[in-house]
Design an enzyme around this catalytic site. Structure first.
Site, PDB file in Angstrom:
ATOM      1  N   GLY A 239      17.150  41.590 120.688  1.00 58.18           N
ATOM      2  CA  GLY A 239      15.786  41.646 120.179  1.00 58.18           C
ATOM      3  C   GLY A 239      15.382  42.876 119.419  1.00 58.18           C
ATOM      4  CD  GLU A 273      21.778  37.955 126.399  1.00 58.58           C
ATOM      5  OE1 GLU A 273      20.985  37.377 125.617  1.00 58.58           O
ATOM      6  OE2 GLU A 273      21.952  37.574 127.567  1.00 58.58           O
ATOM      7  N   PRO A 274      22.484  42.464 122.146  1.00 56.68           N
ATOM      8  CG  PRO A 274      23.314  44.599 121.619  1.00 56.68           C
ATOM      9  CD  PRO A 274      23.220  43.593 122.749  1.00 56.68           C
ATOM     10  N   GLY A 275      22.125  41.500 118.748  1.00 56.03           N
ATOM     11  CA  GLY A 275      22.802  40.828 117.637  1.00 56.03           C
ATOM     12  C   GLY A 275      22.434  41.506 116.334  1.00 56.03           C
ATOM     13  NE  ARG A 276      16.615  40.513 113.801  1.00 57.14           N
ATOM     14  CZ  ARG A 276      16.263  39.379 113.187  1.00 57.14           C
ATOM     15  NH1 ARG A 276      16.350  39.291 111.882  1.00 57.14           N
ATOM     16  NH2 ARG A 276      15.798  38.370 113.899  1.00 57.14           N
ATOM     17  CE1 TYR A 316      13.462  31.852 111.191  1.00 56.86           C
ATOM     18  CE2 TYR A 316      15.009  33.183 109.959  1.00 56.86           C
ATOM     19  CZ  TYR A 316      14.750  32.293 110.966  1.00 56.86           C
ATOM     20  OH  TYR A 316      15.772  31.860 111.761  1.00 56.86           O
ATOM     21  CB  CYS A 345      17.033  20.920  93.013  1.00 58.11           C
ATOM     22  SG  CYS A 345      18.214  21.046  91.692  1.00 58.11           S
ATOM     23  CE1 TYR A 373      20.764  35.420 114.634  1.00 56.25           C
ATOM     24  CE2 TYR A 373      19.712  37.516 114.170  1.00 56.25           C
ATOM     25  CZ  TYR A 373      20.244  36.614 115.072  1.00 56.25           C
ATOM     26  OH  TYR A 373      20.254  36.921 116.407  1.00 56.25           O
TER      27      TYR A 373
HETATM   28  N1  LLP Z   1      20.206  36.608 123.272  1.00 60.84           N
HETATM   29  C1  LLP Z   1      19.601  35.426 123.122  1.00 60.84           C
HETATM   30  C2  LLP Z   1      19.463  34.542 124.283  1.00 60.84           C
HETATM   31  C3  LLP Z   1      19.111  35.038 121.869  1.00 60.84           C
HETATM   32  O1  LLP Z   1      18.504  33.867 121.736  1.00 60.84           O
HETATM   33  C4  LLP Z   1      19.263  35.909 120.760  1.00 60.84           C
HETATM   34  C5  LLP Z   1      18.775  35.536 119.431  1.00 60.84           C
HETATM   35  C6  LLP Z   1      19.929  37.135 120.966  1.00 60.84           C
HETATM   36  C7  LLP Z   1      20.373  37.450 122.224  1.00 60.84           C
HETATM   37  C8  LLP Z   1      20.144  38.126 119.852  1.00 60.84           C
HETATM   38  O2  LLP Z   1      18.922  38.619 119.410  1.00 60.84           O
HETATM   39  P1  LLP Z   1      18.838  39.780 118.304  1.00 60.84           P
HETATM   40  O3  LLP Z   1      19.346  41.063 118.936  1.00 60.84           O
HETATM   41  O4  LLP Z   1      19.656  39.370 117.168  1.00 60.84           O
HETATM   42  O5  LLP Z   1      17.391  39.866 117.983  1.00 60.84           O
HETATM   43  N2  LLP Z   1      17.657  33.445 112.788  1.00 60.84           N
HETATM   44  C9  LLP Z   1      16.610  34.398 113.124  1.00 60.84           C
HETATM   45  C10 LLP Z   1      16.889  35.094 114.432  1.00 60.84           C
HETATM   46  C11 LLP Z   1      17.059  34.149 115.600  1.00 60.84           C
HETATM   47  C12 LLP Z   1      17.348  34.850 116.899  1.00 60.84           C
HETATM   48  C13 LLP Z   1      17.753  33.875 117.935  1.00 60.84           C
HETATM   49  N3  LLP Z   1      18.129  34.456 119.189  1.00 60.84           N
HETATM   50  C14 LLP Z   1      16.459  35.370 111.979  1.00 60.84           C
HETATM   51  O6  LLP Z   1      17.175  35.261 110.992  1.00 60.84           O
HETATM   52  O7  LLP Z   1      15.586  36.238 111.998  1.00 60.84           O
END
Ligand code: LLP
Length: 418
Positions: A239, A273-276, A316, A345, A373
């Protein structure tokens, strides 16, 4: 900080000019910087070096095998949401024992496979899922480690599509039902409640909702201890936001200092659980201007990248910086406020609107912050092949996913005989 910087007016990925990569692999393409990925992962790992922890990269952000391999070598675990993601972890050399499995709709075959390889924990999102998992674990003669994803009902103050911790969202088990759900999980012989988790949303630029959720989970942990359910870990999800424009998200170390303060004296492993925040600014999307046109005073740069490659702006209304790959002025360039649009298109097919840039045909543009993403949300809409992915490691360029060929676009299709 990332490793996409200008040198003498030309954009580089680490030590490689973007224009060199484009000469070899064409456009559009995604380019990642390995040093940036590693740096972002270490921002978490270094902050947590003094406490028991597991960083499970939220791999939905970018699941290319080479990206997973890079992070696995750094010691990362993985947060998965499908069996496909689990198989990717294994393929990339990741350790299934460091995997947490999130998601509201896990299917029996997915639960079975995850039990078979022995993942770290199932982040269970409903009572029904508890029962399914228990039945499968018993049938397989196993005990499934579980954490319950609690919906703390905290407003993360982010885009509604990526906010997940409010009552109205489909995610998790309601905070008020948490104790009863843990009681149930402790009665089921196929389950072992080991943790608690939440994930309240993505692109958070303020730590207060994250800390508010942490406090709610800690108070549940205490209530559970009182009834004899002793948890071993707390998982705060992902998040943390990134800078796309002017945002000033907290650095992981600032956020984690607050978390560690609250965990002091408790015998809990911290899972994240960091992604972004790991992948976004470790990637760019490079596209070439096909032509420019002006309709009713509105300037358009029509580029070869489109919403099928990078859907965040269309889906978004997300703003991602768009910069020239070569900043030297060329005769023939027009400086204007351009809408940067693709060939698809749809009027919704844009990468950016009203961007003041100097552009002419053939110019390369880089969309920043495209490492998370980006590619993973791509599609073949308009029968467009997906762009290649390239990983730069100092002065080495690795093609980590090839451009999809025309033939591959219908490789799984069949015509029918008359
Ligand atoms: N853990 C869970 C359970 C999640 O659902 C997510 C992301 C993460 C971890 C990783 O979150 P982050 O650190 O990346 O914020 N497609 C959207 C973002 C969707 C996020 C979904 N869940 C975008 O492009 O902004």
């Amino acid at each position: 900080m990332d490793h996409f910087q200008y040198r003498d007016g030309a954009l580089f990925a680490e030590d490689i000019p973007i224009s060199d990569i484009v000469s070899k692999f064409g456009t559009p393409c995604f380019i990642y910087s390995k040093a940036t990925l590693v740096r972002h992962f270490r921002a978490y790992a270094d902050s947590l070096a003094d406490i028991p922890h597991l960083i499970c990269y939220g791999m939905k952000a970018n699941s290319n095998l080479a990206v997973l391999q890079t992070l696995a070598k750094e010691g990362a675990g993985f947060d998965i949401v499908s069996i496909g993601e689990l198989e990717r972890v294994i393929k990339a050399g990741g350790d299934p024992a460091k995997v947490v499995f999130s998601g509201v709709g896990k299917q029996d075959f997915e639960l079975r496979r995850a039990l078979e390889v022995g993942i770290h924990c199932f982040n269970v999102e409903s009572l029904a899922e508890l029962e399914h998992l228990n039945a499968i674990a018993i049938e397989m003669g196993k005990v499934a480690p579980v954490s319950l994803r609690i919906n703390p009902d905290v407003d993360p103050k982010t885009h509604p599509y990526i906010s997940t911790g409010l009552k109205a969202n489909k995610f998790g088990i309601a905070h008020k039902d948490a104790i009863a759900a843990y009681r149930r999980s402790s009665e089921l012989l196929g389950l072992s409640p080991v943790g608690i988790d939440c994930h309240i949303g993505s692109q958070l630029t303020d730590v207060s909702p994250l800390i508010e959720s942490l406090d709610k989970l800690l108070s549940l942990i205490d209530q559970l201890a009182d009834i004899g359910i002793q948890l071993k870990h707390i998982d705060l999800g992902g998040g943390l936001g990134v800078t796309y424009d002017q945002e000033t998200p907290p650095h992981p170390s600032e956020y984690l200092a607050l978390v560690k303060e609250r965990l002091a004296g408790r015998n809990l492993t911290l899972v994240l659980e960091p992604g972004r925040s790991i992948a976004a600014n470790a990637g760019i999307f490079v596209t070439k201007t096909i032509l420019t046109k002006t309709n009713q005073d509105q300037h358009f740069a029509i580029v070869d990248g489109a919403m099928n490659d990078l859907i965040r702006p269309s889906l978004y209304g997300a703003w991602q910086n768009i910069v020239p790959v070569d900043t030297t002025e060329k005769p023939g360039q027009i400086e204007a406020s351009f809408d940067i649009v693709g060939p698809v298109c749809e009027s919704g097919d844009f990468l950016g609107k009203a961007r003041t840039l100097r552009i002419q045909e053939g110019d390369l543009l880089a969309v920043r912050s495209a490492g998370a993403y980006g590619f993973v949300m791509g599609s073949n809409y308009n029968t467009r092949g997906r762009a290649p992915e390239i990983l730069v490691d100092i002065d080495q360029v690795h093609l980590i996913r090839e451009r999809e060929t025309i033939d591959s676009l219908w490789a799984l299709e069949h015509t029918v005989d008359d």
